[in-house]
Design a protein around this motif. Structure first.
Motif, mmCIF file in Angstrom:
data_model
loop_
_atom_site.group_PDB
_atom_site.id
_atom_site.type_symbol
_atom_site.label_atom_id
_atom_site.label_comp_id
_atom_site.label_asym_id
_atom_site.label_seq_id
_atom_site.Cartn_x
_atom_site.Cartn_y
_atom_site.Cartn_z
ATOM 1 N N GLY A 6 0.786 -1.224 0.000
ATOM 2 C CA GLY A 6 0.000 0.000 0.000
ATOM 3 C C GLY A 6 0.817 1.273 0.000
ATOM 4 O O GLY A 6 0.311 2.335 0.338
ATOM 5 N N SER A 7 2.078 1.177 -0.379
ATOM 6 C CA SER A 7 2.925 2.376 -0.384
ATOM 7 C C SER A 7 2.443 3.372 -1.430
ATOM 8 O O SER A 7 2.087 2.994 -2.536
ATOM 9 C CB SER A 7 4.373 1.983 -0.677
ATOM 10 N N GLN A 8 2.458 4.637 -1.075
ATOM 11 C CA GLN A 8 2.015 5.673 -2.011
ATOM 12 C C GLN A 8 3.141 6.630 -2.373
ATOM 13 O O GLN A 8 2.963 7.513 -3.197
ATOM 14 C CB GLN A 8 0.863 6.518 -1.428
ATOM 15 N N ALA A 9 4.263 6.525 -1.752
ATOM 16 C CA ALA A 9 5.332 7.484 -1.987
ATOM 17 C C ALA A 9 6.583 6.767 -2.471
ATOM 18 O O ALA A 9 6.693 5.543 -2.388
ATOM 19 C CB ALA A 9 5.637 8.261 -0.709
ATOM 20 N N PRO A 30 9.399 1.956 -3.058
ATOM 21 C CA PRO A 30 8.120 2.415 -2.513
ATOM 22 C C PRO A 30 8.178 2.521 -0.998
ATOM 23 O O PRO A 30 8.834 1.732 -0.328
ATOM 24 C CB PRO A 30 7.140 1.327 -2.953
ATOM 25 N N HIS A 32 5.718 4.219 2.577
ATOM 26 C CA HIS A 32 4.493 4.873 3.031
ATOM 27 C C HIS A 32 4.774 6.336 3.311
ATOM 28 O O HIS A 32 5.658 6.659 4.107
ATOM 29 C CB HIS A 32 3.959 4.167 4.284
ATOM 30 N N ASP A 35 0.179 9.674 3.850
ATOM 31 C CA ASP A 35 -1.080 9.008 4.208
ATOM 32 C C ASP A 35 -0.870 7.869 5.197
ATOM 33 O O ASP A 35 -1.816 7.356 5.771
ATOM 34 C CB ASP A 35 -1.761 8.461 2.954
ATOM 35 N N CYS A 37 0.752 4.009 6.521
ATOM 36 C CA CYS A 37 0.532 2.621 6.132
ATOM 37 C C CYS A 37 -0.897 2.205 6.468
ATOM 38 O O CYS A 37 -1.367 2.473 7.575
ATOM 39 C CB CYS A 37 1.517 1.735 6.886
ATOM 40 N N LYS A 43 3.935 6.321 9.284
ATOM 41 C CA LYS A 43 4.353 7.128 8.144
ATOM 42 C C LYS A 43 5.840 6.876 7.958
ATOM 43 O O LYS A 43 6.693 7.587 8.472
ATOM 44 C CB LYS A 43 4.050 8.606 8.391
#
Ligand SMILES: [Zn+2]
Ligand SMILES: [Zn+2]
Length: 69
Positions: A6-9, A30, A32, A35, A37, A43
């Motif tokens: 679920g990493s977004q960064a 990747p 977190h 937002d 984890c 974070k």
């Protein structure tokens, strides 16, 4: 960094401020971001800062999960 999906960064394995290549795909991973984890709510990018991942992992194993200020 925490091992959950679920990493977004995008993280720089070797921080740019420490001489890492900013745009080298081999230096990107990747992580977190703001937002957090979805599993453990950390974070990871904030925790990591510009330290090498190996250094952060050593720190993490030597303390409890960060529970907030
Ligand atoms: Zn994470
Ligand atoms: Zn996590």
């Amino acid at each position: 960094m925490c091992g959950h999906p679920g990493s977004q960064a995008v993280d720089h394995i070797h921080a740019v401020s420490r001489g890492g290549a900013e745009l080298d795909p081999d230096n990107l991973a990747p992580i977190h971001g703001v937002d957090g984890c979805p599993v453990c709510l950390r974070k990871c990018n904030n925790d990591k800062g510009n330290r090498p991942l190996s250094e952060v992992l050593r720190l993490v194993t030597s303390r409890d999960w960060y529970a907030g200020p």
